[in-house]
Design an enzyme around this catalytic site. Sequence first.
Site, PDB file in Angstrom:
ATOM      1  N   GLU A  53       8.877 -23.229   5.383  1.00 27.15           N
ATOM      2  CA  GLU A  53       8.230 -22.200   6.179  1.00 27.15           C
ATOM      3  C   GLU A  53       6.818 -22.067   5.625  1.00 27.15           C
ATOM      4  OE1 GLU A  53       9.540 -18.157   5.699  1.00 27.15           O
ATOM      5  OE2 GLU A  53       8.453 -17.489   7.485  1.00 27.15           O
TER       6      GLU A  53
ATOM      7  N   ARG B  83      20.261 -24.566  -5.456  1.00 23.83           N
ATOM      8  CA  ARG B  83      18.821 -24.590  -5.660  1.00 23.83           C
ATOM      9  C   ARG B  83      18.512 -24.800  -7.129  1.00 23.83           C
ATOM     10  NH1 ARG B  83      16.459 -19.658  -3.506  1.00 23.83           N
ATOM     11  NH2 ARG B  83      14.542 -20.488  -4.408  1.00 23.83           N
TER      12      ARG B  83
ATOM     13  N   LYS C 237       9.081 -17.040  -3.563  1.00 25.60           N
ATOM     14  CA  LYS C 237       7.742 -17.100  -2.966  1.00 25.60           C
ATOM     15  C   LYS C 237       7.102 -15.716  -2.913  1.00 25.60           C
ATOM     16  CE  LYS C 237       8.522 -20.180   0.630  1.00 25.60           C
ATOM     17  NZ  LYS C 237       8.172 -20.772   1.936  1.00 25.60           N
TER      18      LYS C 237
END
Length: 557
Positions: free
Chosen positions: A34, A259, A269
């Site tokens: 994104e 992850r 983020k």
Amino acid sequence: MEAEKESLNFIEQIIESDLVTNPTKKVHTRFPPEPNGYLHIGHAKSICLNFGVGAKYNGQTNLRFDDTNPVTEETEYVDSIKEDIRWLGFDWEDREYYASDYFQQLYDMAEKLIQKGKAYVDDSDAETMATQKGTPTEPGVHSQFRNRTVEENLDLFRKMKAGAFEEGTRVLRAKIDMASTNMLMRDPVIYRIKYATHHRTGDEWCIYPMYDFAHGQSDAVEEITYSLCTLEFENHRPLYDWFIQELEIFPSRQIEFARLNVDYMITSKRKLKQLVDEGIVSGWDDPRMPTISGMRRRGYTPASLRTFCDKVGIAKRENTIEMSLLEYCVREDLNKIAPRIMAVLDPVKLVITNLAADYQETMLVENNPEQPDEGSREVFFSRTIYIERSDFMEDPPKKYFRLGPDRKVRLKGAYIIHCTHFEKGADGKVDSIYAEFVPNSKSGEDTSGVKVKGTIHWVDAQTALDAEVRLYDRLFLDPTPDNHPDKSFLDFINPDSMDILQRVKLEANYKKAGTSRHFQFLRKGYFFEDYNSSTKAIVFNRTVTLRDSWAKLQQKI
RNA sequence: UGUCGGGUCGUCUAAUAGGCAGGACGCCAGAAUUUGGAUCUGGAAAUAGAGGUUCGAAUCCUCUCCUGACAACCA
């Protein structure tokens, strides 16, 4: 070694098993960022996995920007993401896609769902919907708008698209099961109204699809066969599959893996953006940031990051990798490619008293002992040199192999010297060290018979260049700074994460050591010349120190 | 209290039909060394627990314990 080479991760096992059943199946993956922030070390793992698997099985990997939320997404991020992926060494060729390219197709799919009676427009406000959703242990209740007719839903949805309604007044929901044990199946919102300018489609749309109605559908449009994502999407898989079935679209398979977490780093983020916005770091590419751009500026190499991503493995259990593995990977790569030069970080003057005041000599010093082909360069030598303050002790312990009163040491690539005395300044610190060189002890032609245990680096005082060197250390003092329920990650910021050294002495010919911008400062570590460095103001960033067995020994004494 | 995941050396990760628990980083010891780097040799170090099936279990079954995700008109 061999076992390591042959073992497959669980995703490769799935693929190979599929390939046995269906030998013509294509392996087509995608990396779907994104564009709302910069890529970080965690994305590097995903990039290496997706592009790695694609290449390994002669397939392809698309780059697809998952840009369905116009409020947070920006072109600046798109550009940085592309730069970072290329720098890491991967190529998506002409397959650069955007979920926003599919807005019309996605809209058509939504209408199809409405036609099938599998979606409805809900006028409830967000709070009501949340209440009606129930909890993980209690079923939800139906919205009063759940049984609208197909015609009414179609009409309302088209009006939503046409801009007839205020933001937040209506959504389109999939009609699934308000009693499902999976909260995501309780009539999830799939379209919402947003009057925001999109970074690519501008004001063309005022309704935007939600993640669950964009990601899987985009996978289908691109005929992605393996849609690899992280564990937090595991609960989304039933919904992902439900849409494939109801929409009758290409059946991509979603597979989740754990992850990457690295200790002393954060990869949220939102929090990284906070560090940037609050000025705690200088920007997304601050060398202390776990961003790809930050690590690039720090001096990490693409190869070292790829090796790291390979070594951390792919599995489903939660993991936290020790930073030592990352450091190992970068040292291993830099050891092979970084030319060696001498730089004195904390200089103290040393005078060789049995040399004439105007004595000059050039020493031949190897550029990289790991690469003999890279030859040697000339290094100036004279009566006055700088050595590292830490390479001299007034009263050294027995296991200290460097300089002290009446001790001998080898100057790298030059002579053995014998310390005679030293002087202190008014501040009590050692100001000057005096020594005599040992005749016939020149490097490579030593017939003196004198043996020394230590070799130190040095820089000729007359010709030395001044440089600024930034020493970086971990940004956080805690291995999991964002894992404390009662504290903010900001409470663990390391106050000593950056130390700027202003008067570092660099050998004059350092550029002749090689074309690389990566250097090993002998005995000190690997350093990378910053993009702001110039011949007038030389600036180096420390990538990583060398392993230091003396420091360990010292701690034990 | 629900559903879906996950528990193998300190940290990661293997063991592919139930068959010697292996590798890497880190750590320790030693060799060699004109970088206390790199290199080389060796070592310590794990199947969450309890039962069961089996000649044989990390792997299959049962129970227990620990742990992650899920109640955004974010992705």
